[in-house]
Design an enzyme around this catalytic site. Structure first.
Site, PDB file in Angstrom:
ATOM      1  CD  GLN A 140      -2.503   1.081   2.787  1.00 29.82           C
ATOM      2  OE1 GLN A 140      -3.066   0.044   3.120  1.00 29.82           O
ATOM      3  NE2 GLN A 140      -2.468   2.140   3.557  1.00 29.82           N
ATOM      4  CB  SER A 176       2.020   7.192   4.859  1.00 28.93           C
ATOM      5  OG  SER A 176       0.915   6.756   5.585  1.00 28.93           O
ATOM      6  CD  GLU A 215      -4.180   0.398   7.336  1.00 35.08           C
ATOM      7  OE1 GLU A 215      -4.522   1.322   6.576  1.00 35.08           O
ATOM      8  OE2 GLU A 215      -3.024   0.245   7.777  1.00 35.08           O
ATOM      9  CD  GLU A 271      -2.847  11.374  19.033  1.00 34.90           C
ATOM     10  OE1 GLU A 271      -2.521  10.623  18.082  1.00 34.90           O
ATOM     11  OE2 GLU A 271      -2.337  11.276  20.165  1.00 34.90           O
TER      12      GLU A 271
END
Lengths: 398, 383, 398, 383
Positions: free
Chosen positions: A114, A117, A232, A367
């Protein structure tokens, strides 16, 4: 209806086992047959590894395979394909994608990774800047991705790119399948605090991708990526484990071996607090699984991911404390090697302690998970946004 | 109930001008000479396990003899000054054997040696040519457990046999201060690190910036004159360990301060969602909490260092375990939160935050974990 | 310089004690003389209760008075005046204000209260809507304030009003001193979860305030109010207490009486964790006091307030747990009375447990304190604001 | 190791259609009949300490006999259904003696009574005309401590003397189920609340929504036929207390759920700084954490209720202390955080959040605090 589905699945399992006895068939052949019998992803359509039934029957299939001595390790070892890519291809891919990619993915002939990011786009994935520029019937890709599990083993990658920097950030992205063996793809190991390189950095320099490998429309890449990410987050922390397994199982084992009934009552109470929290969390996965009647992963999956990550960190840290002075050591030393397979964690408690630090970062930070729970489940309003409704190229980034 | 009395007013918390100058000098020195690249270079090298050039520089500045009397080559300052150096070393994870030699070893000698022994040993310690390590733990590694080394006497010669575990800087020290059982007594011996019969094996450590060794003694011969004979060995060992505990607390404050500074800088610079991440309450509030915890930890550590320097033994018995238990937990929490605040990059080997996490975890367990020190505190307070 | 100041103060103390022996003078006369000797607020100018020296000498004065059998309880019992109002009047008041108000404030002839918070303006104090409309040489005030400590005993109130709703919220406020005995001022008890009414609600209906009682310029009320609040946050949690006093002292007492050396080791470790935290916090106040060389309270005061509030809550809750089944009781019952004096807490652990819940709300919530520490001390950026640079009347409120 | 086995698959976590209807019906009923004003009216009234009209309504719906066999006037449902009622009661702090009568008292009778005794007592319980209270604690109030009442036999008559403390709804109950020491044995007696020699004093309670009483017994005469004689009294008492523990956990989940819902609604509506406060991460993240904790607590409580209903005793021995320890801490934390989230208004008497905080604190301490239950768990798991 449930009765019909069960009957269908049981029938297909028996047919599969008759032609390919799990214990006596090599893995690759067995997985191919499993796919052909519609038992790879039971909720998928016929002909694409599925039987068009509720996804909850998959657990029955996998259990039967394991009981019969077969292997389901492809789900782990090619998790980014089977767990996340397949659902994305079914939802957003073309018929050609489905026909070309699903079967060799399931048989592990082709490993997937994948590529989402980037150094400047972590929690704020939509800020990504890897560019894809169209030329005739293909695209030229430049940029850098990070945290690419299995990148060094993968044949195919799930790639999100920026195709229109003048659109607002969420609107200018496009999703591709990229050949990891193509010219200009450079995969480098990324060493972590454990001393191992479980992940990679991937650099793209003028990599050519044919337009036929685009998934979804141009500019719709964000929606496609969300499908992948929902899968995911369900995969992380959402599966039902046996009582006292995983991190808490290891803590209990260390306690029994080194402390036991004469152990420090303060440490025992801490262990029992963690035990209770782990068991309450486990029971939640049991409950969620039982409640799940449809196969569409929703934001509830975020609960499990958040809770698991935070608890895993606490338990693995506590376990090192239980080791006392041995907690000062790192058995085997820092190896600077690349472990086999994907993110499964084994080895000494020390390494698990370090590895667990990433649990609350990878697959969505805690977060971000709390934002999702607060906004999507509890219906709380979002924060004022300074990065929407303006062209991506005008938004501050780091 | 006198143990309950508040800190005596003799202890000052404000740095003198000289102390402030020392702090600035040491901070600059470590910033230049213990930069992250250098720390990594030393920690990944096979030998010697510390930075000898930096060590010599510390010696040249007189920083290795701060608690050593001038008569023995030291500067005759106090633990308050040494604490300043330790905090700055902790801030940079400076790769020098301060804890082992300047604290544990030196205090053991100061507490246990005769005047003649001190005169023979300490000038080298202050000059940096002698590096002491304290070998006092058995393989179980409990604090103050019966040492794993046994001493038997044969006339003017002692024989040491057994194993000392988790010896800080044990492989690189020039001399080992060995706690050994001699019948029902405890004795301390000073043994050259390369004495016949001594074998030293580095431990595979979690915190690569602080080497540990397992030291085996097989019939090691030690002359009676190398037995510390200036006072009860148990008291000297206790003195060394108490100083070690305070030193660790001070060092932990340095590490916590570094973490807060580094995270705050990152939170100001790192942009996500078009905003610096420090503008999000999830980040801002965690850093604010860390600030509060750091300031409390600093108070506890400074207090302990000052009462140690002032020789206020009764108050030190409270202040030392208070500091060790409190600072350990603050450091661990801040170092772990630091990884989270840095996000993915904080989980990479190339980023420095993990070095602080590992130091935090190790120092939490070293010389008694927080629960152990709270239990000590409970006894002292009769709770 | 410090030597001169010390000499001056010691001399004045001796003169004061000579003319008004602390143990033999009635409180009011003594405080009046203390004011006249410049020892009420030593940092204030001569003639206004001060001696123009560093505020750190105040501790010496108060210690000496206490040692000599005198009282400094006016600082507690008229805290909103002496602790917060006086500094505000010195900084922003007129000479007439200083001459008129400071002495009777210090002698407790006149009690003061603070009128800032409103039902719709808590953490967001600048959203307040109590209006003051100018007519000739006076102002007409309408609105409601809450959380008014001592409101029912007060002669004077420190009042912030909205005088221009068309200005952005921070710019349209004006600060007054209000006569609590004026027509149209209605003070009602506000019962809390303890069953007592330590606070009041204050309603203003066409209350007339002369312009001579305005503090600071029209539209500058926010700045004046900030001066008052900075003093408040320093007052809360910032004073040096003896070791093992306050909440932790009570916890220790309960432990000794009911558990002691045979007590549960798990509870003991929790007690010691709290003891350590309380002592570390106390040492911070010692350190801060020693470091403070100037009398200007800064944001450092917020550290103590935040820490004290959170710790006090933990300790008082733990203390009730130590009571075991007696924790189920509420000795004396819920009285629905108005306690004497200000917010000092006494009585059973149960009441202190309940009372402490407000510690992290009153005088600035812990959330606001963290914003302040993060932004003013650590220099982190603020959040995007939707309520600035627009007229107050256009900002959404509740 | 069998105690370690995972929850047996016989336990279902999903409500049946009937259970869902029951849940909706009860939720509506309490929403109407146990609105905050009514709860406050009952809690501040001198007598009777509960809402009799609501109680009768529960009886009319058959909700007081859910675990009572049909032969004895009950509906012969199970604890799974009763748990649904208890959760909704906990959500509203409904002022009815469900815990004392429908759980503790009923389970003690079901466990200890002969068939004839059950036939005599339980129809009244199911009909709401008999309200039981369990008197089993001495003044020390430890769970399962030796009761403070002593029973002595004189032919066919027993005499009860002593004090039972912290009796839930003890002042209003029609009958007390009294645990008394009789020599080395424990016995359970059913005593009318107004029997001669019984005096009941309300306790000044932290949680006004759940009255407690101190009950003194001065030579109270009880006939042998009112001694529960269907089985060992200790087992019956244990059964009652285990059910009570599970009931409290379920009730705590209801209170936590209410807190989360109320806080979330407030966070959406309350505006500060021009924004709903729920848009601030400090609020949003705390509520998200609360959601996670609530869902885990719910899982633990449902699990315990279901295994109790299924009669899986071995698993119940783990599930009950797990639920009580975990749900107690979640409820306390959520109720206290609720006050903070509501801010100043949450600290006022007129706001309801404090009622939940007081219930949370009280139920945490009632029938064994979390540490106690974790210790039980530790024994069972041999940790």
């Amino acid at each position: 209806m449930g009765v019909d589905e069960r009957g269908l699945i049981v029938e297909r399992i028996e047919a599969l086992f008759a032609s390919h006895p799990p214990a006596d068939t090599d893995e690759r052949s067995f997985w191919g047959a499993q796919f052909d019998h519609g038992l790879a992803w039971v909720q998928f359509p016929e002909g694409l590894g599925g039987s068009g039934v509720s996804p909850r029957w998959q657990a029955v299939v996998d259990q039967r395979i394991n009981d019969a001595g077969g292997s389901t390790r492809n789900r782990i070892n090619n998790v980014l394909g089977i767990g996340m890519g397949a659902g994305t291809i079914i939802a957003h891919g073309t018929d050609e994608h489905r026909a070309r990619f699903l079967r060799p993915m399931f048989t592990m002939e082709e490993i997937w990774c994948q590529l989402f990011s980037e150094p400047g786009a972590g929690s704020d994935l939509a800020a990504l800047s890897t560019s894809a520029v169209r030329e005739d019937d293909h695209w030229i890709v430049n940029g850098q991705k990070v945290w690419t599990t299995l990148g060094h083993l993968a044949k195919w990658g799930l790639l999100v790119t920026r195709t229109d920097p003048d659109q607002p950030k969420h609107a200018g992205m496009t999703y591709f399948i990229v050949d990891m063996e193509a010219d200009g793809v450079d995969v480098r190991p990324l060493y972590q605090i454990t001393g191992e390189a479980e992940f990679n950095e991937v650099y793209f320099t003028d990599v050519v991708i044919g337009d036929e490998l685009r998934v979804g429309e141009v500019g719709q890449g964000w929606g496609v990526a969300m499908t992948t990410l929902m899968n995911e987050r369900v995969a992380i922390g959402g599966t039902v484990q046996p009582r006292e397994s995983g991190a808490i199982g290891e803590a209990v084992q260390v306690w029994r071996e080194r402390h036991g009934e004469d152990g420090d009552p303060v440490a025992r109470d801490q262990l029992l607090q963690l035990w209770a929290a782990a068991e309450a969390m486990r029971l939640t996965t049991v409950r969620a699984k039982e409640a799940a009647t449809s196969g569409t992963p929703g934001p509830e999956g975020s609960t499990a991911k958040l809770q698991w990550a935070e608890l895993n960190k606490r338990i693995t840290s506590f376990t090192v404390d239980l080791l006392g002075p041995e907690g000062l050591t790192y058995p085997g030393g820092y190896s600077f090697t690349r472990p086999d397979g994907s993110a499964d964690v084994d080895g000494a408690p020390h390494k698990r302690f370090l590895r667990a630090r990433a649990n609350s970062i990878e697959g969505g930070t805690s977060e971000i998970m709390k934002n999702i729970l607060g906004e999507r489940v509890l219906g709380l309003p979002g924060e004022p946004r300074v990065d929407k409704d303006v062209p991506w190229r005008e938004v501050p980034r780091s | 109930m006198s143990a309950h009395a508040a800190a005596p007013p003799t202890v000052s918390y404000v740095l003198t001008d000289e102390q402030r100058q020392l702090q600035e000098m040491v901070r600059d020195l470590f910033a230049q000479r213990a930069a992250p690249d250098r720390v990594r270079e030393v920690m990944l090298a096979e030998t010697p396990g510390y930075d000898d050039a930096l060590w010599q520089e510390l010696a040249n500045y007189g920083l290795l003899g701060l608690t050593i009397p001038e008569a023995h080559g030291g500067s005759g300052a106090s633990f308050a000054e040494l604490a300043i150096v330790l905090e700055e070393a902790g801030r940079r994870l400076a790769p020098v054997p301060l804890l082992s030699s300047a604290v544990l070893g030196t205090e053991a000698v100061l507490g246990g040696a005769t005047e003649a022994q001190a005169a023979a040993l300490l000038p080298g310690v202050a000059a940096g040519t002698t590096r002491l390590a304290l070998a006092h733990l058995d393989l179980g590694g409990d604090l103050l457990a019966a040492p794993g080394v046994v001493a038997s006497r044969d006339g003017a010669t002692w024989h040491l046999d057994g194993t000392a575990a988790y010896v800080i800087d044990g492989a690189s020290a020039t001399h080992l201060v060995v706690a050994a059982r001699a019948g029902d007594d405890l004795e301390l011996f000073v043994v050259p690190g390369d004495a016949p019969g001594v074998s030293r094996t580095p431990v595979e450590v979690l915190d690569l910036t602080r080497p540990l060794a397992t030291v085996e003694f097989a019939g090691v011969e030690v002359a009676e004159e190398d037995r510390l004979a200036g006072g009860p060995a148990m008291a000297a060992l206790h003195r060394a360990l108490t100083a070690g505990v305070v030193a660790i607390a001070v060092e932990q404050v340095g590490g916590t301060a570094h973490t807060l500074e580094a995270c705050t800088a990152y939170a100001r610079d790192r942009i996500q969602f078009g905003r610096a991440i420090g503008s999000f309450q999830a980040v801002k509030h965690r850093l604010a909490e860390l600030l509060v915890e750091l300031e409390s930890a600093r108070s506890a550590a400074i207090h302990a260092a000052r009462v140690l320097a002032a020789g206020e033994r009764e108050e030190l018995a409270i202040a030392a375990p208070l500091a060790k238990s409190y600072c350990s937990e603050v450091y661990e929490r801040s170092a772990a939160d630091g990884i989270q605040l840095f996000g993915g990059i904080g989980f990479t080997w190339e980023h420095d935050q993990h070095l602080y996490l590992k130091r935090a975890k190790s120092t939490k367990l070293l010389l008694g974990d927080p629960k152990h020190h709270r239990a000590l505190l409970g006894e002292l307070l009769a709770l």
